[in-house]
Design a protein around this motif. Structure first.
Motif, PDB file in Angstrom:
ATOM      1  N   ILE A  31       0.837  -1.203   0.000  1.00 54.53           N
ATOM      2  CA  ILE A  31       0.000   0.000   0.000  1.00 54.53           C
ATOM      3  C   ILE A  31       0.872   1.253   0.000  1.00 54.53           C
ATOM      4  O   ILE A  31       0.612   2.219  -0.738  1.00 54.53           O
ATOM      5  CB  ILE A  31      -0.938  -0.008   1.227  1.00 54.53           C
ATOM      6  CG1 ILE A  31      -1.913  -1.192   1.141  1.00 54.53           C
ATOM      7  CG2 ILE A  31      -1.700   1.308   1.335  1.00 54.53           C
ATOM      8  CD1 ILE A  31      -2.772  -1.359   2.378  1.00 54.53           C
ATOM      9  N   LEU A  32       1.925   1.229   0.811  1.00 50.58           N
ATOM     10  CA  LEU A  32       2.829   2.371   0.884  1.00 50.58           C
ATOM     11  C   LEU A  32       3.519   2.613  -0.453  1.00 50.58           C
ATOM     12  O   LEU A  32       3.700   3.772  -0.871  1.00 50.58           O
ATOM     13  CB  LEU A  32       3.865   2.130   1.981  1.00 50.58           C
ATOM     14  CG  LEU A  32       4.786   3.297   2.356  1.00 50.58           C
ATOM     15  CD1 LEU A  32       3.969   4.465   2.863  1.00 50.58           C
ATOM     16  CD2 LEU A  32       5.792   2.861   3.406  1.00 50.58           C
ATOM     17  N   VAL A  37       4.228   5.889  -5.333  1.00 56.15           N
ATOM     18  CA  VAL A  37       4.263   5.996  -6.787  1.00 56.15           C
ATOM     19  C   VAL A  37       3.386   7.158  -7.244  1.00 56.15           C
ATOM     20  O   VAL A  37       3.759   7.930  -8.141  1.00 56.15           O
ATOM     21  CB  VAL A  37       3.811   4.675  -7.437  1.00 56.15           C
ATOM     22  CG1 VAL A  37       3.571   4.862  -8.929  1.00 56.15           C
ATOM     23  CG2 VAL A  37       4.846   3.588  -7.209  1.00 56.15           C
ATOM     24  N   ALA A  38       2.199   7.317  -6.604  1.00 55.77           N
ATOM     25  CA  ALA A  38       1.330   8.456  -6.918  1.00 55.77           C
ATOM     26  C   ALA A  38       2.021   9.775  -6.576  1.00 55.77           C
ATOM     27  O   ALA A  38       1.940  10.753  -7.328  1.00 55.77           O
ATOM     28  CB  ALA A  38       0.009   8.325  -6.160  1.00 55.77           C
ATOM     29  N   LEU A  39       2.729   9.799  -5.443  1.00 58.82           N
ATOM     30  CA  LEU A  39       3.458  11.000  -5.061  1.00 58.82           C
ATOM     31  C   LEU A  39       4.603  11.281  -6.030  1.00 58.82           C
ATOM     32  O   LEU A  39       4.919  12.449  -6.318  1.00 58.82           O
ATOM     33  CB  LEU A  39       3.997  10.845  -3.638  1.00 58.82           C
ATOM     34  CG  LEU A  39       4.726  12.049  -3.028  1.00 58.82           C
ATOM     35  CD1 LEU A  39       3.812  13.263  -2.996  1.00 58.82           C
ATOM     36  CD2 LEU A  39       5.234  11.714  -1.633  1.00 58.82           C
ATOM     37  N   TRP A  44       6.997  14.522 -10.419  1.00 55.92           N
ATOM     38  CA  TRP A  44       7.406  14.661 -11.819  1.00 55.92           C
ATOM     39  C   TRP A  44       6.721  15.858 -12.483  1.00 55.92           C
ATOM     40  O   TRP A  44       7.355  16.664 -13.166  1.00 55.92           O
ATOM     41  CB  TRP A  44       7.074  13.374 -12.559  1.00 55.92           C
ATOM     42  CG  TRP A  44       7.316  13.444 -14.039  1.00 55.92           C
ATOM     43  CD1 TRP A  44       8.480  13.782 -14.664  1.00 55.92           C
ATOM     44  CD2 TRP A  44       6.358  13.201 -15.061  1.00 55.92           C
ATOM     45  NE1 TRP A  44       8.317  13.743 -16.033  1.00 55.92           N
ATOM     46  CE2 TRP A  44       7.029  13.385 -16.300  1.00 55.92           C
ATOM     47  CE3 TRP A  44       5.023  12.817 -15.066  1.00 55.92           C
ATOM     48  CZ2 TRP A  44       6.372  13.221 -17.524  1.00 55.92           C
ATOM     49  CZ3 TRP A  44       4.385  12.638 -16.286  1.00 55.92           C
ATOM     50  CH2 TRP A  44       5.049  12.844 -17.487  1.00 55.92           C
ATOM     51  N   ILE A  45       5.409  15.985 -12.261  1.00 54.90           N
ATOM     52  CA  ILE A  45       4.679  17.117 -12.854  1.00 54.90           C
ATOM     53  C   ILE A  45       5.183  18.443 -12.292  1.00 54.90           C
ATOM     54  O   ILE A  45       5.370  19.419 -13.021  1.00 54.90           O
ATOM     55  CB  ILE A  45       3.168  16.945 -12.604  1.00 54.90           C
ATOM     56  CG1 ILE A  45       2.662  15.680 -13.322  1.00 54.90           C
ATOM     57  CG2 ILE A  45       2.401  18.166 -13.078  1.00 54.90           C
ATOM     58  CD1 ILE A  45       1.214  15.339 -13.008  1.00 54.90           C
ATOM     59  N   LEU A 202      13.599   1.285  -6.184  1.00 47.85           N
ATOM     60  CA  LEU A 202      12.224   0.810  -5.972  1.00 47.85           C
ATOM     61  C   LEU A 202      12.037   0.261  -4.567  1.00 47.85           C
ATOM     62  O   LEU A 202      10.949   0.383  -3.983  1.00 47.85           O
ATOM     63  CB  LEU A 202      11.877  -0.260  -7.016  1.00 47.85           C
ATOM     64  CG  LEU A 202      11.685   0.236  -8.452  1.00 47.85           C
ATOM     65  CD1 LEU A 202      11.451  -0.938  -9.390  1.00 47.85           C
ATOM     66  CD2 LEU A 202      10.512   1.208  -8.535  1.00 47.85           C
ATOM     67  N   TRP A 203      13.071  -0.341  -4.009  1.00 44.25           N
ATOM     68  CA  TRP A 203      12.949  -0.865  -2.652  1.00 44.25           C
ATOM     69  C   TRP A 203      12.876   0.255  -1.616  1.00 44.25           C
ATOM     70  O   TRP A 203      12.391   0.040  -0.504  1.00 44.25           O
ATOM     71  CB  TRP A 203      14.097  -1.819  -2.347  1.00 44.25           C
ATOM     72  CG  TRP A 203      13.852  -3.182  -2.906  1.00 44.25           C
ATOM     73  CD1 TRP A 203      14.278  -3.680  -4.092  1.00 44.25           C
ATOM     74  CD2 TRP A 203      13.100  -4.230  -2.301  1.00 44.25           C
ATOM     75  NE1 TRP A 203      13.844  -4.965  -4.273  1.00 44.25           N
ATOM     76  CE2 TRP A 203      13.116  -5.336  -3.180  1.00 44.25           C
ATOM     77  CE3 TRP A 203      12.411  -4.353  -1.092  1.00 44.25           C
ATOM     78  CZ2 TRP A 203      12.462  -6.532  -2.897  1.00 44.25           C
ATOM     79  CZ3 TRP A 203      11.761  -5.554  -0.813  1.00 44.25           C
ATOM     80  CH2 TRP A 203      11.797  -6.615  -1.704  1.00 44.25           C
ATOM     81  N   PHE A 204      13.354   1.451  -1.971  1.00 41.08           N
ATOM     82  CA  PHE A 204      13.148   2.605  -1.093  1.00 41.08           C
ATOM     83  C   PHE A 204      11.656   2.917  -0.974  1.00 41.08           C
ATOM     84  O   PHE A 204      11.190   3.358   0.075  1.00 41.08           O
ATOM     85  CB  PHE A 204      13.894   3.826  -1.630  1.00 41.08           C
ATOM     86  CG  PHE A 204      15.331   3.904  -1.202  1.00 41.08           C
ATOM     87  CD1 PHE A 204      15.693   4.575  -0.042  1.00 41.08           C
ATOM     88  CD2 PHE A 204      16.334   3.321  -1.954  1.00 41.08           C
ATOM     89  CE1 PHE A 204      17.019   4.660   0.357  1.00 41.08           C
ATOM     90  CE2 PHE A 204      17.662   3.396  -1.571  1.00 41.08           C
ATOM     91  CZ  PHE A 204      18.007   4.067  -0.406  1.00 41.08           C
ATOM     92  N   LEU A 205      10.909   2.707  -2.067  1.00 34.94           N
ATOM     93  CA  LEU A 205       9.468   2.969  -2.038  1.00 34.94           C
ATOM     94  C   LEU A 205       8.744   1.995  -1.126  1.00 34.94           C
ATOM     95  O   LEU A 205       7.739   2.338  -0.489  1.00 34.94           O
ATOM     96  CB  LEU A 205       8.887   2.885  -3.454  1.00 34.94           C
ATOM     97  CG  LEU A 205       9.476   3.806  -4.516  1.00 34.94           C
ATOM     98  CD1 LEU A 205       8.825   3.542  -5.861  1.00 34.94           C
ATOM     99  CD2 LEU A 205       9.301   5.261  -4.109  1.00 34.94           C
ATOM    100  N   TRP A 206       9.214   0.768  -1.064  1.00 37.30           N
ATOM    101  CA  TRP A 206       8.536  -0.271  -0.274  1.00 37.30           C
ATOM    102  C   TRP A 206       8.897  -0.188   1.200  1.00 37.30           C
ATOM    103  O   TRP A 206       8.082  -0.482   2.065  1.00 37.30           O
ATOM    104  CB  TRP A 206       8.909  -1.641  -0.838  1.00 37.30           C
ATOM    105  CG  TRP A 206       8.246  -2.789  -0.142  1.00 37.30           C
ATOM    106  CD1 TRP A 206       7.036  -3.342  -0.434  1.00 37.30           C
ATOM    107  CD2 TRP A 206       8.768  -3.529   0.972  1.00 37.30           C
ATOM    108  NE1 TRP A 206       6.767  -4.379   0.415  1.00 37.30           N
ATOM    109  CE2 TRP A 206       7.814  -4.515   1.306  1.00 37.30           C
ATOM    110  CE3 TRP A 206       9.927  -3.454   1.717  1.00 37.30           C
ATOM    111  CZ2 TRP A 206       7.995  -5.407   2.336  1.00 37.30           C
ATOM    112  CZ3 TRP A 206      10.111  -4.340   2.766  1.00 37.30           C
ATOM    113  CH2 TRP A 206       9.158  -5.304   3.062  1.00 37.30           C
TER     114      TRP A 206
END
Length: 379
Positions: A31-32, A37-39, A44-45, A202-206
């Motif tokens: 979930i995190l 990813v949304a953040l 990026w925008i 990517l593992w930083f995101l998890w």
């Protein structure tokens, strides 16, 4: 005891032995990751829309830290007289932690999108044509990591000398990272210096949180030191702060080490299989066995191919020590056919010759098996 190459890198992603805690956290981690990813899309925008100003860059740096779950603690303070900071290499996000707290830019040759590099505080080394840039812009210090690649923090690699002719005063920085469940960097056989380690990022995101500790050490002056001596002084200062060993290895040696170990292990396994085939087919040359095993990857298929004549080879001459004649010796219980040593002209004769060779191989293999295991079989 000196560290070996395999002790300087992490080969496994997970750390610790508490699997239950990891399994309990797994749903929350997924979930995190989705939220981050949304953040990251918002980041990026924002990096495209907002102007390139100091306040905006600080905002983007903060959003990047939230995205990757990076929390930074700073011990000591940056020397405003130093335009060059020298640090050890721990992870792919060292530059983000330093840019967020120390206001540095990092030089990298990574092939990453421009907005991503700008957010992480990364500049391409090719953008700096003159080395005087570092001394002319002390308000924007440069973070250099002369190790060349990340380690697990158990030792400090040799520094390259290219960074030390830049200025006569540098400030060492010692970086450590702590996180639960996983290691911040994992060495892979295809690691390249110019490719960003996306899998580590990517593992930083998890991960729930990665805590960076940046310890700004007292600045060092070159004095009359040569580049090599000055590099060793800086490296010794960082090693003392981290309380780790100085090693004589370079990143090229560390990066090449796992590939060499895997290659040696594969060769050892191949020779083990080849010796097994050699026990069954002693007349087949070892080089032919290895060549066939590289194709089939199977001991049974290799033996079958040789027995059925699908693979041609020149039989080895086996030296046989004939026993002394004895009246008390029992008669042989099996007979090995003797090859004729001539190539038959007709197809029928060649087929008979093949059957003889096959029977000889089977008889030899059976004989060796019986003698090896001490079996008593009447033939």
């Amino acid at each position: 005891m000196a560290l070996t190459l395999d002790k300087l890198t992490n080969e496994e992603r997970f750390s610790g032995d508490n699997i239950l805690q990891f399994l309990l956290y797994l749903p929350l981690g997924l979930i995190l990751t989705a939220l981050r990813v949304a953040l990251a899309l918002v980041l990026w925008i924002a990096s495209i829309v907002l102007p390139n100003k100091s306040a905006v860059r600080q905002l983007l740096s903060t959003l990047a830290c939230w995205t990757f779950g990076v929390y930074v603690k700073v011990k000591g303070s940056r020397d405003p007289r130093c335009s060059v900071l020298i640090a050890n290499y721990v992870s792919c996000l060292d530059s983000l932690a330093a840019a967020h707290t120390l206001g540095t830019i990092s030089l990298r040759k990574w092939k990453v999108p421009p907005f991503f590099a700008s957010t992480l505080g990364i500049k391409n080394a090719a953008q700096f044509v003159r080395k005087e840039h570092f001394t002319e812009n002390p308000s924007k210090p440069v973070l250099l990591q002369p190790e060349g690649g990340p380690t697990n923090g158990k030792g400090l690699l040799k520094f390259t000398d290219w960074s030390f002719p830049i200025g006569n005063r540098v400030q060492p920085v010692a970086i450590t990272v702590e996180r639960p469940f996983t290691n911040v960097s994992v060495h892979r056989p295809n690691d390249k210096a110019d490719v960003f380690p996306w899998w580590d990022a990517l593992w930083f995101l998890w991960t729930p949180c990665s805590v960076f500790t940046l310890r700004a050490l007292p600045a060092l002056d070159r004095k009359e030191d040569s580049d090599q001596v000055f590099a060793e002084r800086v490296r010794q200062a960082v090693a003392d702060a981290l309380q780790v060993e100085l090693t004589e290895y370079t990143w090229e040696e560390v990066n090449r080490g796992p590939r060499l170990r895997r290659r040696a292990a594969a060769q050892s396994e191949m020779m083990r299989r080849a010796r097994h085939v050699k026990e069954v087919l002693p007349l087949v040359p070892l080089k032919d066995i290895v060549k066939e095993l590289e194709k089939t990857r199977s001991v049974d298929v290799t033996i079958t191919n040789f027995l059925e004549g699908l693979v041609t080879y020149t039989p080895e001459v086996e030296t046989v020590i004939e026993p002394q004649p004895s009246t008390s010796q029992a008669p042989p219980k099996y007979v090995t056919p003797t090859p004729t040593g001539t190539f038959p002209k007709s197809a029928k004769e060649r087929q008979m010759s093949f059957q003889e060779r096959k029977a000889q191989m089977i008889a030899e293999a059976r004989k060796r098996y019986i003698e090896k295991h001490g079996l008593k079989i009447d033939c």
